[in-house]
Design an enzyme around this catalytic site. Structure first.
Site, PDB file in Angstrom:
ATOM      1  N   TYR A  87      -0.796   7.288   3.316  1.00 25.66           N
ATOM      2  CA  TYR A  87      -0.230   6.484   4.394  1.00 25.66           C
ATOM      3  C   TYR A  87       1.296   6.570   4.328  1.00 25.66           C
ATOM      4  O   TYR A  87       1.846   7.348   3.552  1.00 25.66           O
ATOM      5  CB  TYR A  87      -0.785   5.065   4.343  1.00 25.66           C
ATOM      6  CG  TYR A  87      -2.282   5.049   4.547  1.00 25.66           C
ATOM      7  CD1 TYR A  87      -2.838   5.477   5.751  1.00 25.66           C
ATOM      8  CD2 TYR A  87      -3.147   4.656   3.531  1.00 25.66           C
ATOM      9  CE1 TYR A  87      -4.219   5.508   5.939  1.00 25.66           C
ATOM     10  CE2 TYR A  87      -4.520   4.683   3.702  1.00 25.66           C
ATOM     11  CZ  TYR A  87      -5.053   5.105   4.912  1.00 25.66           C
ATOM     12  OH  TYR A  87      -6.406   5.149   5.091  1.00 25.66           O
TER      13      TYR A  87
ATOM     14  N   HIS B  34       0.860  -1.187   0.000  1.00 22.07           N
ATOM     15  CA  HIS B  34       0.000   0.000   0.000  1.00 22.07           C
ATOM     16  C   HIS B  34       0.895   1.235   0.000  1.00 22.07           C
ATOM     17  O   HIS B  34       1.360   1.690   1.043  1.00 22.07           O
ATOM     18  CB  HIS B  34      -0.910  -0.004   1.220  1.00 22.07           C
ATOM     19  CG  HIS B  34      -2.099   0.909   1.104  1.00 22.07           C
ATOM     20  ND1 HIS B  34      -2.156   1.941   0.199  1.00 22.07           N
ATOM     21  CD2 HIS B  34      -3.297   0.941   1.773  1.00 22.07           C
ATOM     22  CE1 HIS B  34      -3.316   2.570   0.312  1.00 22.07           C
ATOM     23  NE2 HIS B  34      -4.023   1.979   1.264  1.00 22.07           N
TER      24      HIS B  34
ATOM     25  N   HIS C 246      -2.709   6.835  -0.873  1.00 23.84           N
ATOM     26  CA  HIS C 246      -3.733   7.391   0.008  1.00 23.84           C
ATOM     27  C   HIS C 246      -3.215   8.099   1.247  1.00 23.84           C
ATOM     28  O   HIS C 246      -3.899   8.176   2.266  1.00 23.84           O
ATOM     29  CB  HIS C 246      -4.725   6.290   0.401  1.00 23.84           C
ATOM     30  CG  HIS C 246      -5.419   5.689  -0.782  1.00 23.84           C
ATOM     31  ND1 HIS C 246      -6.235   4.593  -0.690  1.00 23.84           N
ATOM     32  CD2 HIS C 246      -5.388   6.011  -2.108  1.00 23.84           C
ATOM     33  CE1 HIS C 246      -6.695   4.282  -1.892  1.00 23.84           C
ATOM     34  NE2 HIS C 246      -6.181   5.133  -2.763  1.00 23.84           N
TER      35      HIS C 246
END
Length: 372
Positions: free
Chosen positions: A203, A198, A201
């Site tokens: 993060y 990931h 977004h």
């Protein structure tokens, strides 16, 4: 979720889902091989945070086993799990699962076995939220980030302001890269078919990518190409651990704490990201945007710009409807179409599409708190 996020999510939740052309044959249902994965269809289940693990241990239970089994039995090609944190400090919400302890690995074995029994493919999205957390969630330690700059807003489901994070040292960064590599190894031990990193977004990895959250002056700061250094190091470490054919990476301009953010020059930014992926040895990427059809530059959408510079595998996502997904696959813009909230509301999503049945609309008020 923050108040800003709430408005965007409400807009997508109200979307009307139609049927797929009288149930006619669709390229969505074609089997396809990407990397090491022989998928039953060109559909994917997008990663969606559900927070159903034990809050103290990060261990998932039988309800999570049943949840993913249903989607695999329905014929989803690739299941990408909810975000699974690589360390206790990576946690940003209560009830988030982990993949850093043996107890967690053993619990995930039941999930992967269930999916494989149904002929499905499942990968673990490995995750660290960085500054989007609070010390009471992150093991009573300050959240980690590239720079000591607090995010604006409240921690989702916890409703406390984000803490001021601790700027990571070089040793912290090296430890983090090792945690991602170990989580990837743990995923394979748990029976997952691979992982998604990931990197999107807002993060931790994306916090290094952004000039809003990254004010460093060392090798991890600077212009965009230089800020992507951590992402490249994590990607290389995971590829070294489990192979590029089992590694997917997600990236985006969207920030969970700043949903209206967009790169100043989207095409230049996308080209820079793609060059970094190539340098790191990636072969499969997952560009993420809130609205798939949004035009970013020169009359092209995000995924069309990505395809201009990338000839590898692309998983497409962004409030997709079946017809838009069909067209994007037919045009060669994407190879696999990922769907999110419709798969919470419709465990029989593929069955409904194949048979021309209406899809139930996702309703956050009734479907967020329960596994269906």
């Amino acid at each position: 979720m923050t108040q800003a996020n709430k408005g965007i999510y409400q807009a997508t939740e109200m979307k009307s889902w139609g049927k797929l052309k009288d149930g006619a044959a669709s390229n969505l249902f074609e089997p396809v091989t990407i990397g090491a994965w022989k998928l039953k269809s060109r559909t994917a289940m997008a990663p969606m945070t559900r927070c159903f693990a034990d809050d103290q241990t990060g261990v998932v239970g039988e309800d999570v086993v049943a949840y993913y089994r249903k989607r695999a039995a329905d014929g989803i090609g690739l299941i990408i799990t909810e975000g699974i944190v690589v360390s206790p400090r990576g946690k940003g919400n209560p009830g988030v699962p982990g993949l850093y302890s043996q107890e967690q690995v053993d619990a995930w074995k039941k999930v992967t076995q269930a999916v494989h029994e149904e002929g499905g493919t499942i990968i673990a999205q490995i995750w660290h939220v960085g500054r989007l957390s609070h010390h009471e969630i992150a093991g009573n330690l300050p959240p980690q980030a590239p720079s000591a700059i607090a995010a604006e807003g409240l921690v989702p489901r916890y409703r406390q302001p984000y803490d001021v994070p601790e700027a990571m040292t070089i040793a912290d960064i090296q430890e983090l890269v090792g945690q991602y590599a170990q989580a990837a190894k743990n995923a394979i031990e748990a029976g997952f078919d691979g992982v998604e990193i990931h990197g999107a977004h807002g993060y931790l990895i994306d916090q290094f990518n952004s000039d809003i959250s990254n004010h460093r002056t060392d090798q991890y700061g600077g212009d965009l190409a230089q800020r992507l250094t951590l992402m490249k190091e994590v990607l290389k470490a995971v590829i070294d651990a489990i192979g590029t054919e089992r590694t997917l990476i997600r990236f985006s301009a969207h920030k969970a704490d700043n949903p209206t953010y967009m790169w100043e020059d989207p095409e230049v930014a996308i080209r820079t990201f793609v060059e970094a992926f190539k340098d790191a040895g990636a072969t499969m990427i997952h560009p993420s945007i809130m609205q798939f059809t949004r035009v970013l530059a020169d009359g092209k959408t995000m995924h069309q710009i990505v395809r201009k510079y990338w000839d590898g595998i692309i998983v497409g996502v962004g409030t997709l409807d079946p017809e838009t997904a069909e067209r994007a696959i037919a045009e060669g813009t994407i190879d696999v179409a990922a769907f999110g909230r419709p798969l919470i509301a419709n465990p029989d999503f593929i069955h409904r599409l194949k048979n021309g049945e209406e899809l139930e609309e996702y309703d956050a008020k009734t479907q967020l708190p329960v596994l269906v």
